[in-house]
Design an enzyme around this catalytic site. Structure first.
Site, PDB file in Angstrom:
ATOM      1  N   GLU A   1     -21.897  37.077  -3.545  1.00 50.26           N
ATOM      2  CA  GLU A   1     -23.209  36.426  -3.700  1.00 50.26           C
ATOM      3  C   GLU A   1     -23.650  36.460  -5.163  1.00 50.26           C
ATOM      4  O   GLU A   1     -24.124  35.455  -5.709  1.00 50.26           O
ATOM      5  CB  GLU A   1     -24.244  37.120  -2.814  1.00 50.26           C
ATOM      6  N   HIS A   2     -23.496  37.606  -5.809  1.00 54.48           N
ATOM      7  CA  HIS A   2     -23.827  37.705  -7.233  1.00 54.48           C
ATOM      8  C   HIS A   2     -22.931  36.811  -8.078  1.00 54.48           C
ATOM      9  O   HIS A   2     -23.396  36.137  -9.008  1.00 54.48           O
ATOM     10  CB  HIS A   2     -23.670  39.156  -7.705  1.00 54.48           C
TER      11      HIS A   2
ATOM     12  N   GLU B   1     -27.534  48.605  -8.778  1.00 51.29           N
ATOM     13  CA  GLU B   1     -28.475  48.168  -7.745  1.00 51.29           C
ATOM     14  C   GLU B   1     -28.468  49.151  -6.572  1.00 51.29           C
ATOM     15  O   GLU B   1     -29.522  49.487  -6.028  1.00 51.29           O
ATOM     16  CB  GLU B   1     -28.103  46.770  -7.261  1.00 51.29           C
TER      17      GLU B   1
ATOM     18  N   HIS C   1     -21.646  40.798  -0.571  1.00 50.62           N
ATOM     19  CA  HIS C   1     -22.793  40.856  -1.478  1.00 50.62           C
ATOM     20  C   HIS C   1     -22.352  40.666  -2.929  1.00 50.62           C
ATOM     21  O   HIS C   1     -23.046  40.014  -3.723  1.00 50.62           O
ATOM     22  CB  HIS C   1     -23.510  42.200  -1.304  1.00 50.62           C
TER      23      HIS C   1
END
Length: 454
Positions: free
Chosen positions: A82-83, A159, A79
């Protein structure tokens, strides 16, 4: 779209179709999205679903890697990467990718699951080449520096705080999952465990990128106003030029047999709506030795497919014990999957009374099973949804990409209506008893602090 599917849609819309009176061969034939596909010399599969209603396309690149492919100790790296894919190449400075898409009237985003990572753009047809150029650029030429990596690590940590740690329902979901999968990486949250997220490094992100982000480990899916013949030269120009690289096999540990029921209880002052949920291991499309996946999908529709479904009708309407009741199942995992059922109590209903009622519905299902009529009605609704699925612009790209990234084939997707239509009540009952009849489940209770019943 075939004449048979078109006829099927008209009959459904008119309320004139009863699958109980039609043979499967007449009611349904193979075909959902009718895609075209080809493979580039470097091993990248390309799938095209043509829909010329509007001059718009959805462009998606799916990588066959997700958080379940992470090494132990670096949870959240999939993840995190992905950022970081938005943080620039030699051609584009950090943040420019999304700004250019927006400037050209499009939308873009990305998402990570346990089994895949996907990047997409919705743009006008005449902007497709632009996003293909940019997406292929970051597939092969991501450039990361400490100055962009470590502030973004703070972003994903925040997040997690906002999405999970501040949301009791998400916190207990995370704990139920970790209890259901005690060894398999599906028990690790996609976003990562907080103590490991805080130590993720640029070097680890680069290593993950160089290991998994290769054209031969990716799928390009384009849905909208374009044909395969039109797309192929662009795919060859931008993606075909990227060299293939060795990619490791997805070697994952297997979940050990579980012989005991487990219980997870979370009490929190922030809980406004208590709930109960129960989860079992279940097959997936790819790991389904007994052929239960399609019958379990029909079972899910019978038990939880709207206001006339079994659970809603019994617990919400008739007994007035719950505000919601559901049974959910998705067979699209790369490894084993899960199935769950749950409910939220109506005002004043003790949780133990709701749990007993939920268990009674489960026992009724196991003892008496479902009827031919329930199965026929559920299949009718499911097949109608499949017939309309192609009208969506993004839906076909998402369905096909997720399927191909988790071990299915295009033929599997296109045969879904035929396989659902062939499901019988006996098969549904056998699947329910094989999966939901097990006592090695996990039960989760989400309660306010002042509620002492468990």
């Amino acid at each position: 779209m075939s004449p048979a599917i078109r006829l099927f849609r008209r009959l459904v819309a008119a309320g004139a179709l009863t699958l109980m009176t039609l043979s499967p061969a007449f009611a349904v034939e193979k075909g959902v999205f009718f895609p075209e596909t080809f493979t580039l010399p470097n091993g990248m599969q390309v799938v095209v679903v043509t829909n010329k209603r509007v001059p718009v396309v959805t462009h998606m690149v799916w990588y066959k890697v997700g958080s379940a492919d992470e090494a132990r100790g670096v949870s959240g790296i999939a993840h995190f990467l992905e950022h970081l894919m938005f943080k620039g190449t030699d051609e584009l400075p950090p943040g420019a990718f999304s700004r250019i898409v927006a400037k050209n009237g499009g939308r873009d985003n990305a998402f990570t699951s346990w089994d895949y990572t996907a990047y997409y753009q919705n743009v006008a047809r005449d902007r497709l080449e632009l996003v293909m150029k940019m997406e292929s650029d970051r597939m092969s030429d991501l450039r990361l520096t400490d100055e962009v990596v470590y502030p973004e690590r703070d972003v994903i940590i925040e997040e997690r705080r906002q999405r999970i740690e501040n949301e009791p329902a998400d916190r207990i979901g995370e704990q139920i999952n970790a209890t259901l999968y005690v060894h398999h990486p599906y028990g690790t949250p996609i976003i990562g465990w907080p103590q490991e997220m805080s130590t993720l490094t640029r070097e680890e992100a680069e290593r993950f990128y160089k290991t998994w982000y290769a054209p031969n480990n990716a799928i390009l899916v384009v849905s909208g106003d374009i044909t395969a013949e039109e797309l192929k030269p662009l795919a060859e120009k931008y993606y075909g030029a990227i060299p293939t690289r060795p990619v490791p096999e997805r070697a994952r540990v297997q979940e050990p047999p579980i012989s005991a029921a487990r219980r997870v209880i979370l009490r929190d002052d922030e809980v406004r709506q208590p709930s109960i949920r129960r989860s079992w291991h279940a097959p997936s499309y790819r790991v389904d030795p007994n052929g239960h996946a399609y019958p379990l999908q029909v079972l899910s529709e019978i038990m939880s497919g709207g206001p006339t479904s079994r659970l809603y009708r019994s617990l919400v309407v008739d007994q007035r014990l719950a505000t919601s009741a559901w049974l959910g199942y998705s067979p699209t995992s790369y490894d084993l999957g899960s199935i769950g059922m749950g409910a939220s109590p109506a005002a004043g209903v003790p949780m133990d009374k709701l749990e007993a009622a939920l268990e009674a519905e489960l026992q009724k299902l196991l003892d008496k099973g479902v009827t031919d009529e329930e199965v026929a009605t559920a299949k009718k609704r499911m097949l109608a949804e499949a017939a309309y699925a192609r009208d969506s612009l993004t839906g076909p790209a998402q369905t096909l990409g997720a399927a191909l990234a988790t071990g299915q084939t295009i033929d599997d997707v296109e045969n879904w209506p035929v396989r659902i239509d062939a499901v019988t009540a006996d098969q549904v009952n056998a699947a329910a008893r094989a999966v939901l009849g097990k006592t090695n489940h996990v039960t989760g209770l989400l309660l306010p602090l002042q509620d002492k019943g468990s």
